[in-house]
Design a protein around this motif. Structure first.
Motif, mmCIF file in Angstrom:
data_model
loop_
_atom_site.group_PDB
_atom_site.id
_atom_site.type_symbol
_atom_site.label_atom_id
_atom_site.label_comp_id
_atom_site.label_asym_id
_atom_site.label_seq_id
_atom_site.Cartn_x
_atom_site.Cartn_y
_atom_site.Cartn_z
ATOM 1 N N GLY A 197 1.030 46.771 1.080
ATOM 2 C CA GLY A 197 -0.418 46.879 1.272
ATOM 3 C C GLY A 197 -0.925 45.790 2.200
ATOM 4 O O GLY A 197 -0.767 44.603 1.908
ATOM 5 N N GLY A 198 -1.481 46.215 3.331
ATOM 6 C CA GLY A 198 -2.007 45.262 4.315
ATOM 7 C C GLY A 198 -3.522 45.274 4.326
ATOM 8 O O GLY A 198 -4.154 45.225 5.375
ATOM 9 N N GLY A 220 -3.416 41.874 0.578
ATOM 10 C CA GLY A 220 -2.047 41.713 1.077
ATOM 11 C C GLY A 220 -1.971 40.708 2.220
ATOM 12 O O GLY A 220 -1.096 39.829 2.240
ATOM 13 N N LEU A 256 4.068 45.380 4.219
ATOM 14 C CA LEU A 256 4.399 46.791 4.451
ATOM 15 C C LEU A 256 3.138 47.606 4.215
ATOM 16 O O LEU A 256 2.662 47.694 3.084
ATOM 17 N N ARG A 286 0.978 51.202 4.532
ATOM 18 C CA ARG A 286 1.181 52.649 4.641
ATOM 19 C C ARG A 286 0.536 53.253 5.887
ATOM 20 O O ARG A 286 1.096 54.129 6.526
ATOM 21 N N ARG A 287 -0.662 52.766 6.233
ATOM 22 C CA ARG A 287 -1.363 53.395 7.363
ATOM 23 C C ARG A 287 -0.657 53.058 8.671
ATOM 24 O O ARG A 287 -0.191 51.931 8.863
ATOM 25 N N GLY A 321 -15.021 50.842 6.674
ATOM 26 C CA GLY A 321 -15.745 50.039 5.700
ATOM 27 C C GLY A 321 -17.102 49.633 6.241
ATOM 28 O O GLY A 321 -17.490 50.010 7.355
ATOM 29 N N GLY A 338 -20.300 46.683 4.571
ATOM 30 C CA GLY A 338 -20.546 45.280 4.263
ATOM 31 C C GLY A 338 -19.681 44.738 3.144
ATOM 32 O O GLY A 338 -19.320 45.445 2.208
ATOM 33 N N ARG A 374 -16.651 44.552 6.732
ATOM 34 C CA ARG A 374 -15.267 44.510 6.250
ATOM 35 C C ARG A 374 -14.274 44.497 7.403
ATOM 36 O O ARG A 374 -13.264 43.803 7.368
ATOM 37 N N ALA A 425 5.275 52.294 0.668
ATOM 38 C CA ALA A 425 6.282 51.894 -0.329
ATOM 39 C C ALA A 425 6.389 52.996 -1.365
ATOM 40 O O ALA A 425 5.387 53.368 -1.983
ATOM 41 N N TRP A 484 -18.242 56.180 -1.314
ATOM 42 C CA TRP A 484 -17.033 55.882 -2.084
ATOM 43 C C TRP A 484 -17.380 55.917 -3.549
ATOM 44 O O TRP A 484 -18.376 55.352 -3.964
ATOM 45 N N GLY A 509 -5.032 41.934 -6.314
ATOM 46 C CA GLY A 509 -6.243 42.544 -5.751
ATOM 47 C C GLY A 509 -6.646 43.783 -6.530
ATOM 48 O O GLY A 509 -6.459 43.870 -7.751
ATOM 49 N N ALA A 520 -5.295 46.537 -6.867
ATOM 50 C CA ALA A 520 -4.181 47.164 -7.598
ATOM 51 C C ALA A 520 -4.112 46.605 -9.018
ATOM 52 O O ALA A 520 -3.774 47.310 -9.963
ATOM 53 N N GLY A 553 -15.184 42.070 -5.271
ATOM 54 C CA GLY A 553 -13.872 42.734 -5.185
ATOM 55 C C GLY A 553 -12.944 42.040 -4.196
ATOM 56 O O GLY A 553 -11.816 41.664 -4.529
ATOM 57 N N ALA A 554 -13.426 41.848 -2.968
ATOM 58 C CA ALA A 554 -12.578 41.229 -1.945
ATOM 59 C C ALA A 554 -12.306 39.767 -2.294
ATOM 60 O O ALA A 554 -11.210 39.247 -2.068
HETATM 61 C C1 LIG Z 1 -10.530 51.761 4.274
HETATM 62 C C2 LIG Z 1 -11.213 50.848 3.287
HETATM 63 C C3 LIG Z 1 -12.596 50.646 3.390
HETATM 64 C C4 LIG Z 1 -13.244 49.803 2.468
HETATM 65 N N1 LIG Z 1 -14.583 49.607 2.600
HETATM 66 C C5 LIG Z 1 -15.210 48.718 1.803
HETATM 67 C C6 LIG Z 1 -16.592 48.431 1.985
HETATM 68 O O1 LIG Z 1 -17.249 49.004 2.860
HETATM 69 N N2 LIG Z 1 -17.190 47.528 1.152
HETATM 70 C C7 LIG Z 1 -16.464 46.885 0.167
HETATM 71 O O2 LIG Z 1 -17.028 46.047 -0.559
HETATM 72 N N3 LIG Z 1 -15.161 47.136 -0.027
HETATM 73 C C8 LIG Z 1 -14.519 48.028 0.774
HETATM 74 N N4 LIG Z 1 -13.200 48.260 0.597
HETATM 75 C C9 LIG Z 1 -12.513 47.626 -0.539
HETATM 76 C C10 LIG Z 1 -12.232 46.212 -0.395
HETATM 77 O O3 LIG Z 1 -11.649 45.957 0.846
HETATM 78 C C11 LIG Z 1 -11.290 45.896 -1.548
HETATM 79 O O4 LIG Z 1 -11.949 46.120 -2.789
HETATM 80 C C12 LIG Z 1 -10.899 44.488 -1.619
HETATM 81 O O5 LIG Z 1 -10.887 43.872 -0.409
HETATM 82 C C13 LIG Z 1 -9.556 44.343 -2.325
HETATM 83 O O6 LIG Z 1 -8.562 44.488 -1.354
HETATM 84 P P1 LIG Z 1 -7.100 44.972 -1.649
HETATM 85 O O7 LIG Z 1 -6.290 44.430 -0.512
HETATM 86 O O8 LIG Z 1 -6.682 44.649 -3.025
HETATM 87 O O9 LIG Z 1 -7.164 46.565 -1.583
HETATM 88 P P2 LIG Z 1 -7.480 47.518 -0.333
HETATM 89 O O10 LIG Z 1 -8.454 46.907 0.575
HETATM 90 O O11 LIG Z 1 -7.771 48.847 -0.895
HETATM 91 O O12 LIG Z 1 -6.082 47.566 0.449
HETATM 92 C C14 LIG Z 1 -4.939 48.273 -0.035
HETATM 93 C C15 LIG Z 1 -4.022 48.562 1.147
HETATM 94 O O13 LIG Z 1 -2.798 49.104 0.648
HETATM 95 C C16 LIG Z 1 -2.392 50.191 1.469
HETATM 96 N N5 LIG Z 1 -1.496 51.042 0.665
HETATM 97 C C17 LIG Z 1 -1.806 51.928 -0.311
HETATM 98 N N6 LIG Z 1 -0.691 52.451 -0.855
HETATM 99 C C18 LIG Z 1 0.356 51.886 -0.197
HETATM 100 C C19 LIG Z 1 1.789 52.022 -0.318
HETATM 101 N N7 LIG Z 1 2.366 52.840 -1.205
HETATM 102 N N8 LIG Z 1 2.578 51.287 0.519
HETATM 103 C C20 LIG Z 1 2.029 50.440 1.439
HETATM 104 N N9 LIG Z 1 0.674 50.290 1.588
HETATM 105 C C21 LIG Z 1 -0.135 50.986 0.769
HETATM 106 C C22 LIG Z 1 -3.725 50.830 1.863
HETATM 107 O O14 LIG Z 1 -3.591 51.622 3.010
HETATM 108 C C23 LIG Z 1 -4.614 49.608 2.089
HETATM 109 O O15 LIG Z 1 -4.521 49.119 3.403
HETATM 110 C C24 LIG Z 1 -12.499 49.133 1.449
HETATM 111 C C25 LIG Z 1 -11.101 49.337 1.352
HETATM 112 C C26 LIG Z 1 -10.453 50.181 2.267
HETATM 113 C C27 LIG Z 1 -8.933 50.387 2.174
#
Ligand SMILES: Cc1cc2nc3c(=O)[nH]c(=O)nc-3n(C[C@H](O)[C@H](O)[C@H](O)COP(=O)(O)OP(=O)(O)OC[C@H]3O[C@@H](n4cnc5c(N)ncnc54)[C@H](O)[C@@H]3O)c2cc1C
Length: 418
Positions: A34-35, A39, A56, A58-59, A66, A68, A131, A156, A296, A316, A318, A329-330
């Motif tokens: 997850g990037g 990540g 690693l 997925r996209r 995203g 704000g 974002r 993954a 969302w 995060g 997950a 969240g972030a």
């Molecule tokens: C496209 C998008 C838009 C968002 N927009 C907003 C927003 O406007 N406002 C806000 O407050 N929060 C938004 N968020 C959420 C916010 O970024 C997250 O709540 C927070 O930053 C936690 O980040 P995270 O890295 O734990 O999860 P995420 O930001 O969800 O990142 C998870 C990453 O893991 C990748 N992934 C998923 N499954 C796999 C796999 N099997 N193998 C490898 N990679 C995988 C995904 O593609 C994603 O890049 C958004 C998230 C995303 C993905």
């Protein structure tokens, strides 16, 4: 080589890849699935402690998705520590205040200090960002760091581990080894449900619908440098300047019976205006000028009891998708990143123990933030007599005292537990 398999996640390509993989001398790296913000910040925090990692994602490419994101001092302090704050500074807003208004009448309820007041109180600023800008500075810093490698287009899907290593393979049959696997794969984490905790997020019955409005399109009332929240029974609206003040991010949270699993489901242009409770004229005008709303669906998941299994740990969203009523969240993902890197740096010889110590550090804090966030949502969405009492408290309590109630949240530093 043979690795005892954990639960297979996917197809036979991935299974075959695990079976034929060899570690090529790379098993000391930490693998991060997850990037996203979690990540990438984990990779940067590990690199600062001299630990190599492989992200690693997925996209196949990072899209600029995203809207704000609010970053309290507990988050901006980490961005400073990761060395990315200077690159981000030109793209963020530093609001002077957090104003709260009654959504129906438009009456001003309170104006709590942010700006210099909160920077002086916590030693780091309160920022609001798009974002995509935050994600881009983290991705640029990761690409420039020799201790970090990044594979895009790698979903993954199969994981195996023994007492020395962990191996992750994709559906396409590519495999990588590492000393640990950090599952930072977001709210819908397949790694969480298959390997650690099979509970799935449930739709909360509310959606966050968001848009970004160019500054030149804004009605004059909305040029102020502040975060503004409008409160309604069962709904609220938040807006603040992003992209260095050239745009305004607006997020409307309201009851909804439609449920999407992606972050960017398109919404019909009039949907928000039609589904909002009756609202004050200036806010109506703002909602009407917002282009391209995206929905969302808000997911709720109690913070799982376990975040780790052997050499694998969640991070995060997950590990803990928190409701957005505290805008944390972030920032929780950023806090996780430094706590995890500290734990691995302290116990490089015993990865499973380091991961358990990370969970022990982080879980109480995240449970507290998740509970407080849910409670904030309940207060935001009060109606009837309870809303009248809430409004009186907001009107007459000293604004600094209202803001000081969040010292435990914004004052967090690496090493603090809650
Ligand atoms: C496209 C998008 C838009 C968002 N927009 C907003 C927003 O406007 N406002 C806000 O407050 N929060 C938004 N968020 C959420 C916010 O970024 C997250 O709540 C927070 O930053 C936690 O980040 P995270 O890295 O734990 O999860 P995420 O930001 O969800 O990142 C998870 C990453 O893991 C990748 N992934 C998923 N499954 C796999 C796999 N099997 N193998 C490898 N990679 C995988 C995904 O593609 C994603 O890049 C958004 C998230 C995303 C993905």
């Amino acid at each position: 080589m043979s690795l005892p398999q954990l639960d297979p996640l996917a197809n036979s390509n991935a299974e075959a890849a695990v079976a034929r993989a060899h570690d090529g001398g790379c098993a000391d790296r930490v693998l991060i699935a997850g990037g996203g913000i979690g990540g990438l910040s984990t990779a940067l925090a590990l690199a600062q402690r001299g630990i190599a990692s492989h992200v690693l994602e997925r996209r196949p490419a990072f899209h600029e998705e995203g809207a704000g994101i609010q970053l309290g001092p507990n988050g901006t302090r980490i961005l400073q520590h990761l060395g990315v704050a200077d690159a981000l500074r030109a793209r963020v807003g530093e609001p002077e205040a957090l104003s709260v208004r009654d959504g129906a009448s438009g009456a001003k309820l309170t104006r709590m200090p942010l700006g210099e007041w909160i920077t002086a109180r916590h030693g780091a600023p309160y920022w609001v960002a798009h974002r995509k800008d935050l994600h881009a500075v983290l991705a640029d810093a990761a690409r420039a760091n020799p201790l970090i490698s990044l594979s895009l287009g790698f979903g993954a899907s199969q994981v195996a581990s023994d007492d020395q290593r962990v191996c992750v393979a994709s559906d396409a049959g590519e495999a990588h080894f590492g000393s640990a696997l950090i599952a930072a794969d977001g709210v819908w984490s397949g790694l969480r449900t298959k390997l650690i905790d099979d509970s799935k997020p449930r739709f909360s019955g509310k959606s966050a619908v968001r848009s970004v409005i160019a500054r030149e399109e804004l009605p004059a009332d909305f040029l102020r440098n502040e975060v503004t929240i409008w409160l309604f029974p069962q709904a609220h609206v938040v807006h603040y300047p992003v992209s260095g003040g050239t745009e305004l991010a607006i997020i409307v949270v309201l009851d909804d019976d439609r449920h999407d699993t992606d972050w960017s489901a398109a919404v019909a242009p009039d949907w928000v205006a039609q589904n909002m409770p009756a609202c004050a004229a200036p806010l109506q005008a703002l909602i009407r000028c917002a282009p391209a709303w995206k929905r969302w669906s808000l997911q709720s998941l109690p913070v799982p009891g376990e975040w780790t299994r052997g050499r694998i740990a969640l991070l995060g969203d997950a590990a803990h998708p928190v409701m957005p009523f505290f805008a944390q969240g972030a920032v929780m993902a950023l806090e996780d990143a430094v706590a995890l890197a500290d734990a691995l740096a302290l116990r490089p010889d015993n990865v499973p123990q380091a991961l358990r110590s990370y969970q022990r550090m982080r879980r109480p804090r995240v449970v507290r933030v998740a509970d407080a966030s849910r409670n904030n949502g309940r207060i935001y969405h009060l109606g009837g007599a309870s809303a009248v009492v809430r409004n009186l408290v907001l009107r007459y309590a000293p604004p600094e005292r209202l803001m000081a109630r969040y010292d435990w949240l914004y004052g967090w530093k690496a090493g603090d537990q809650v």
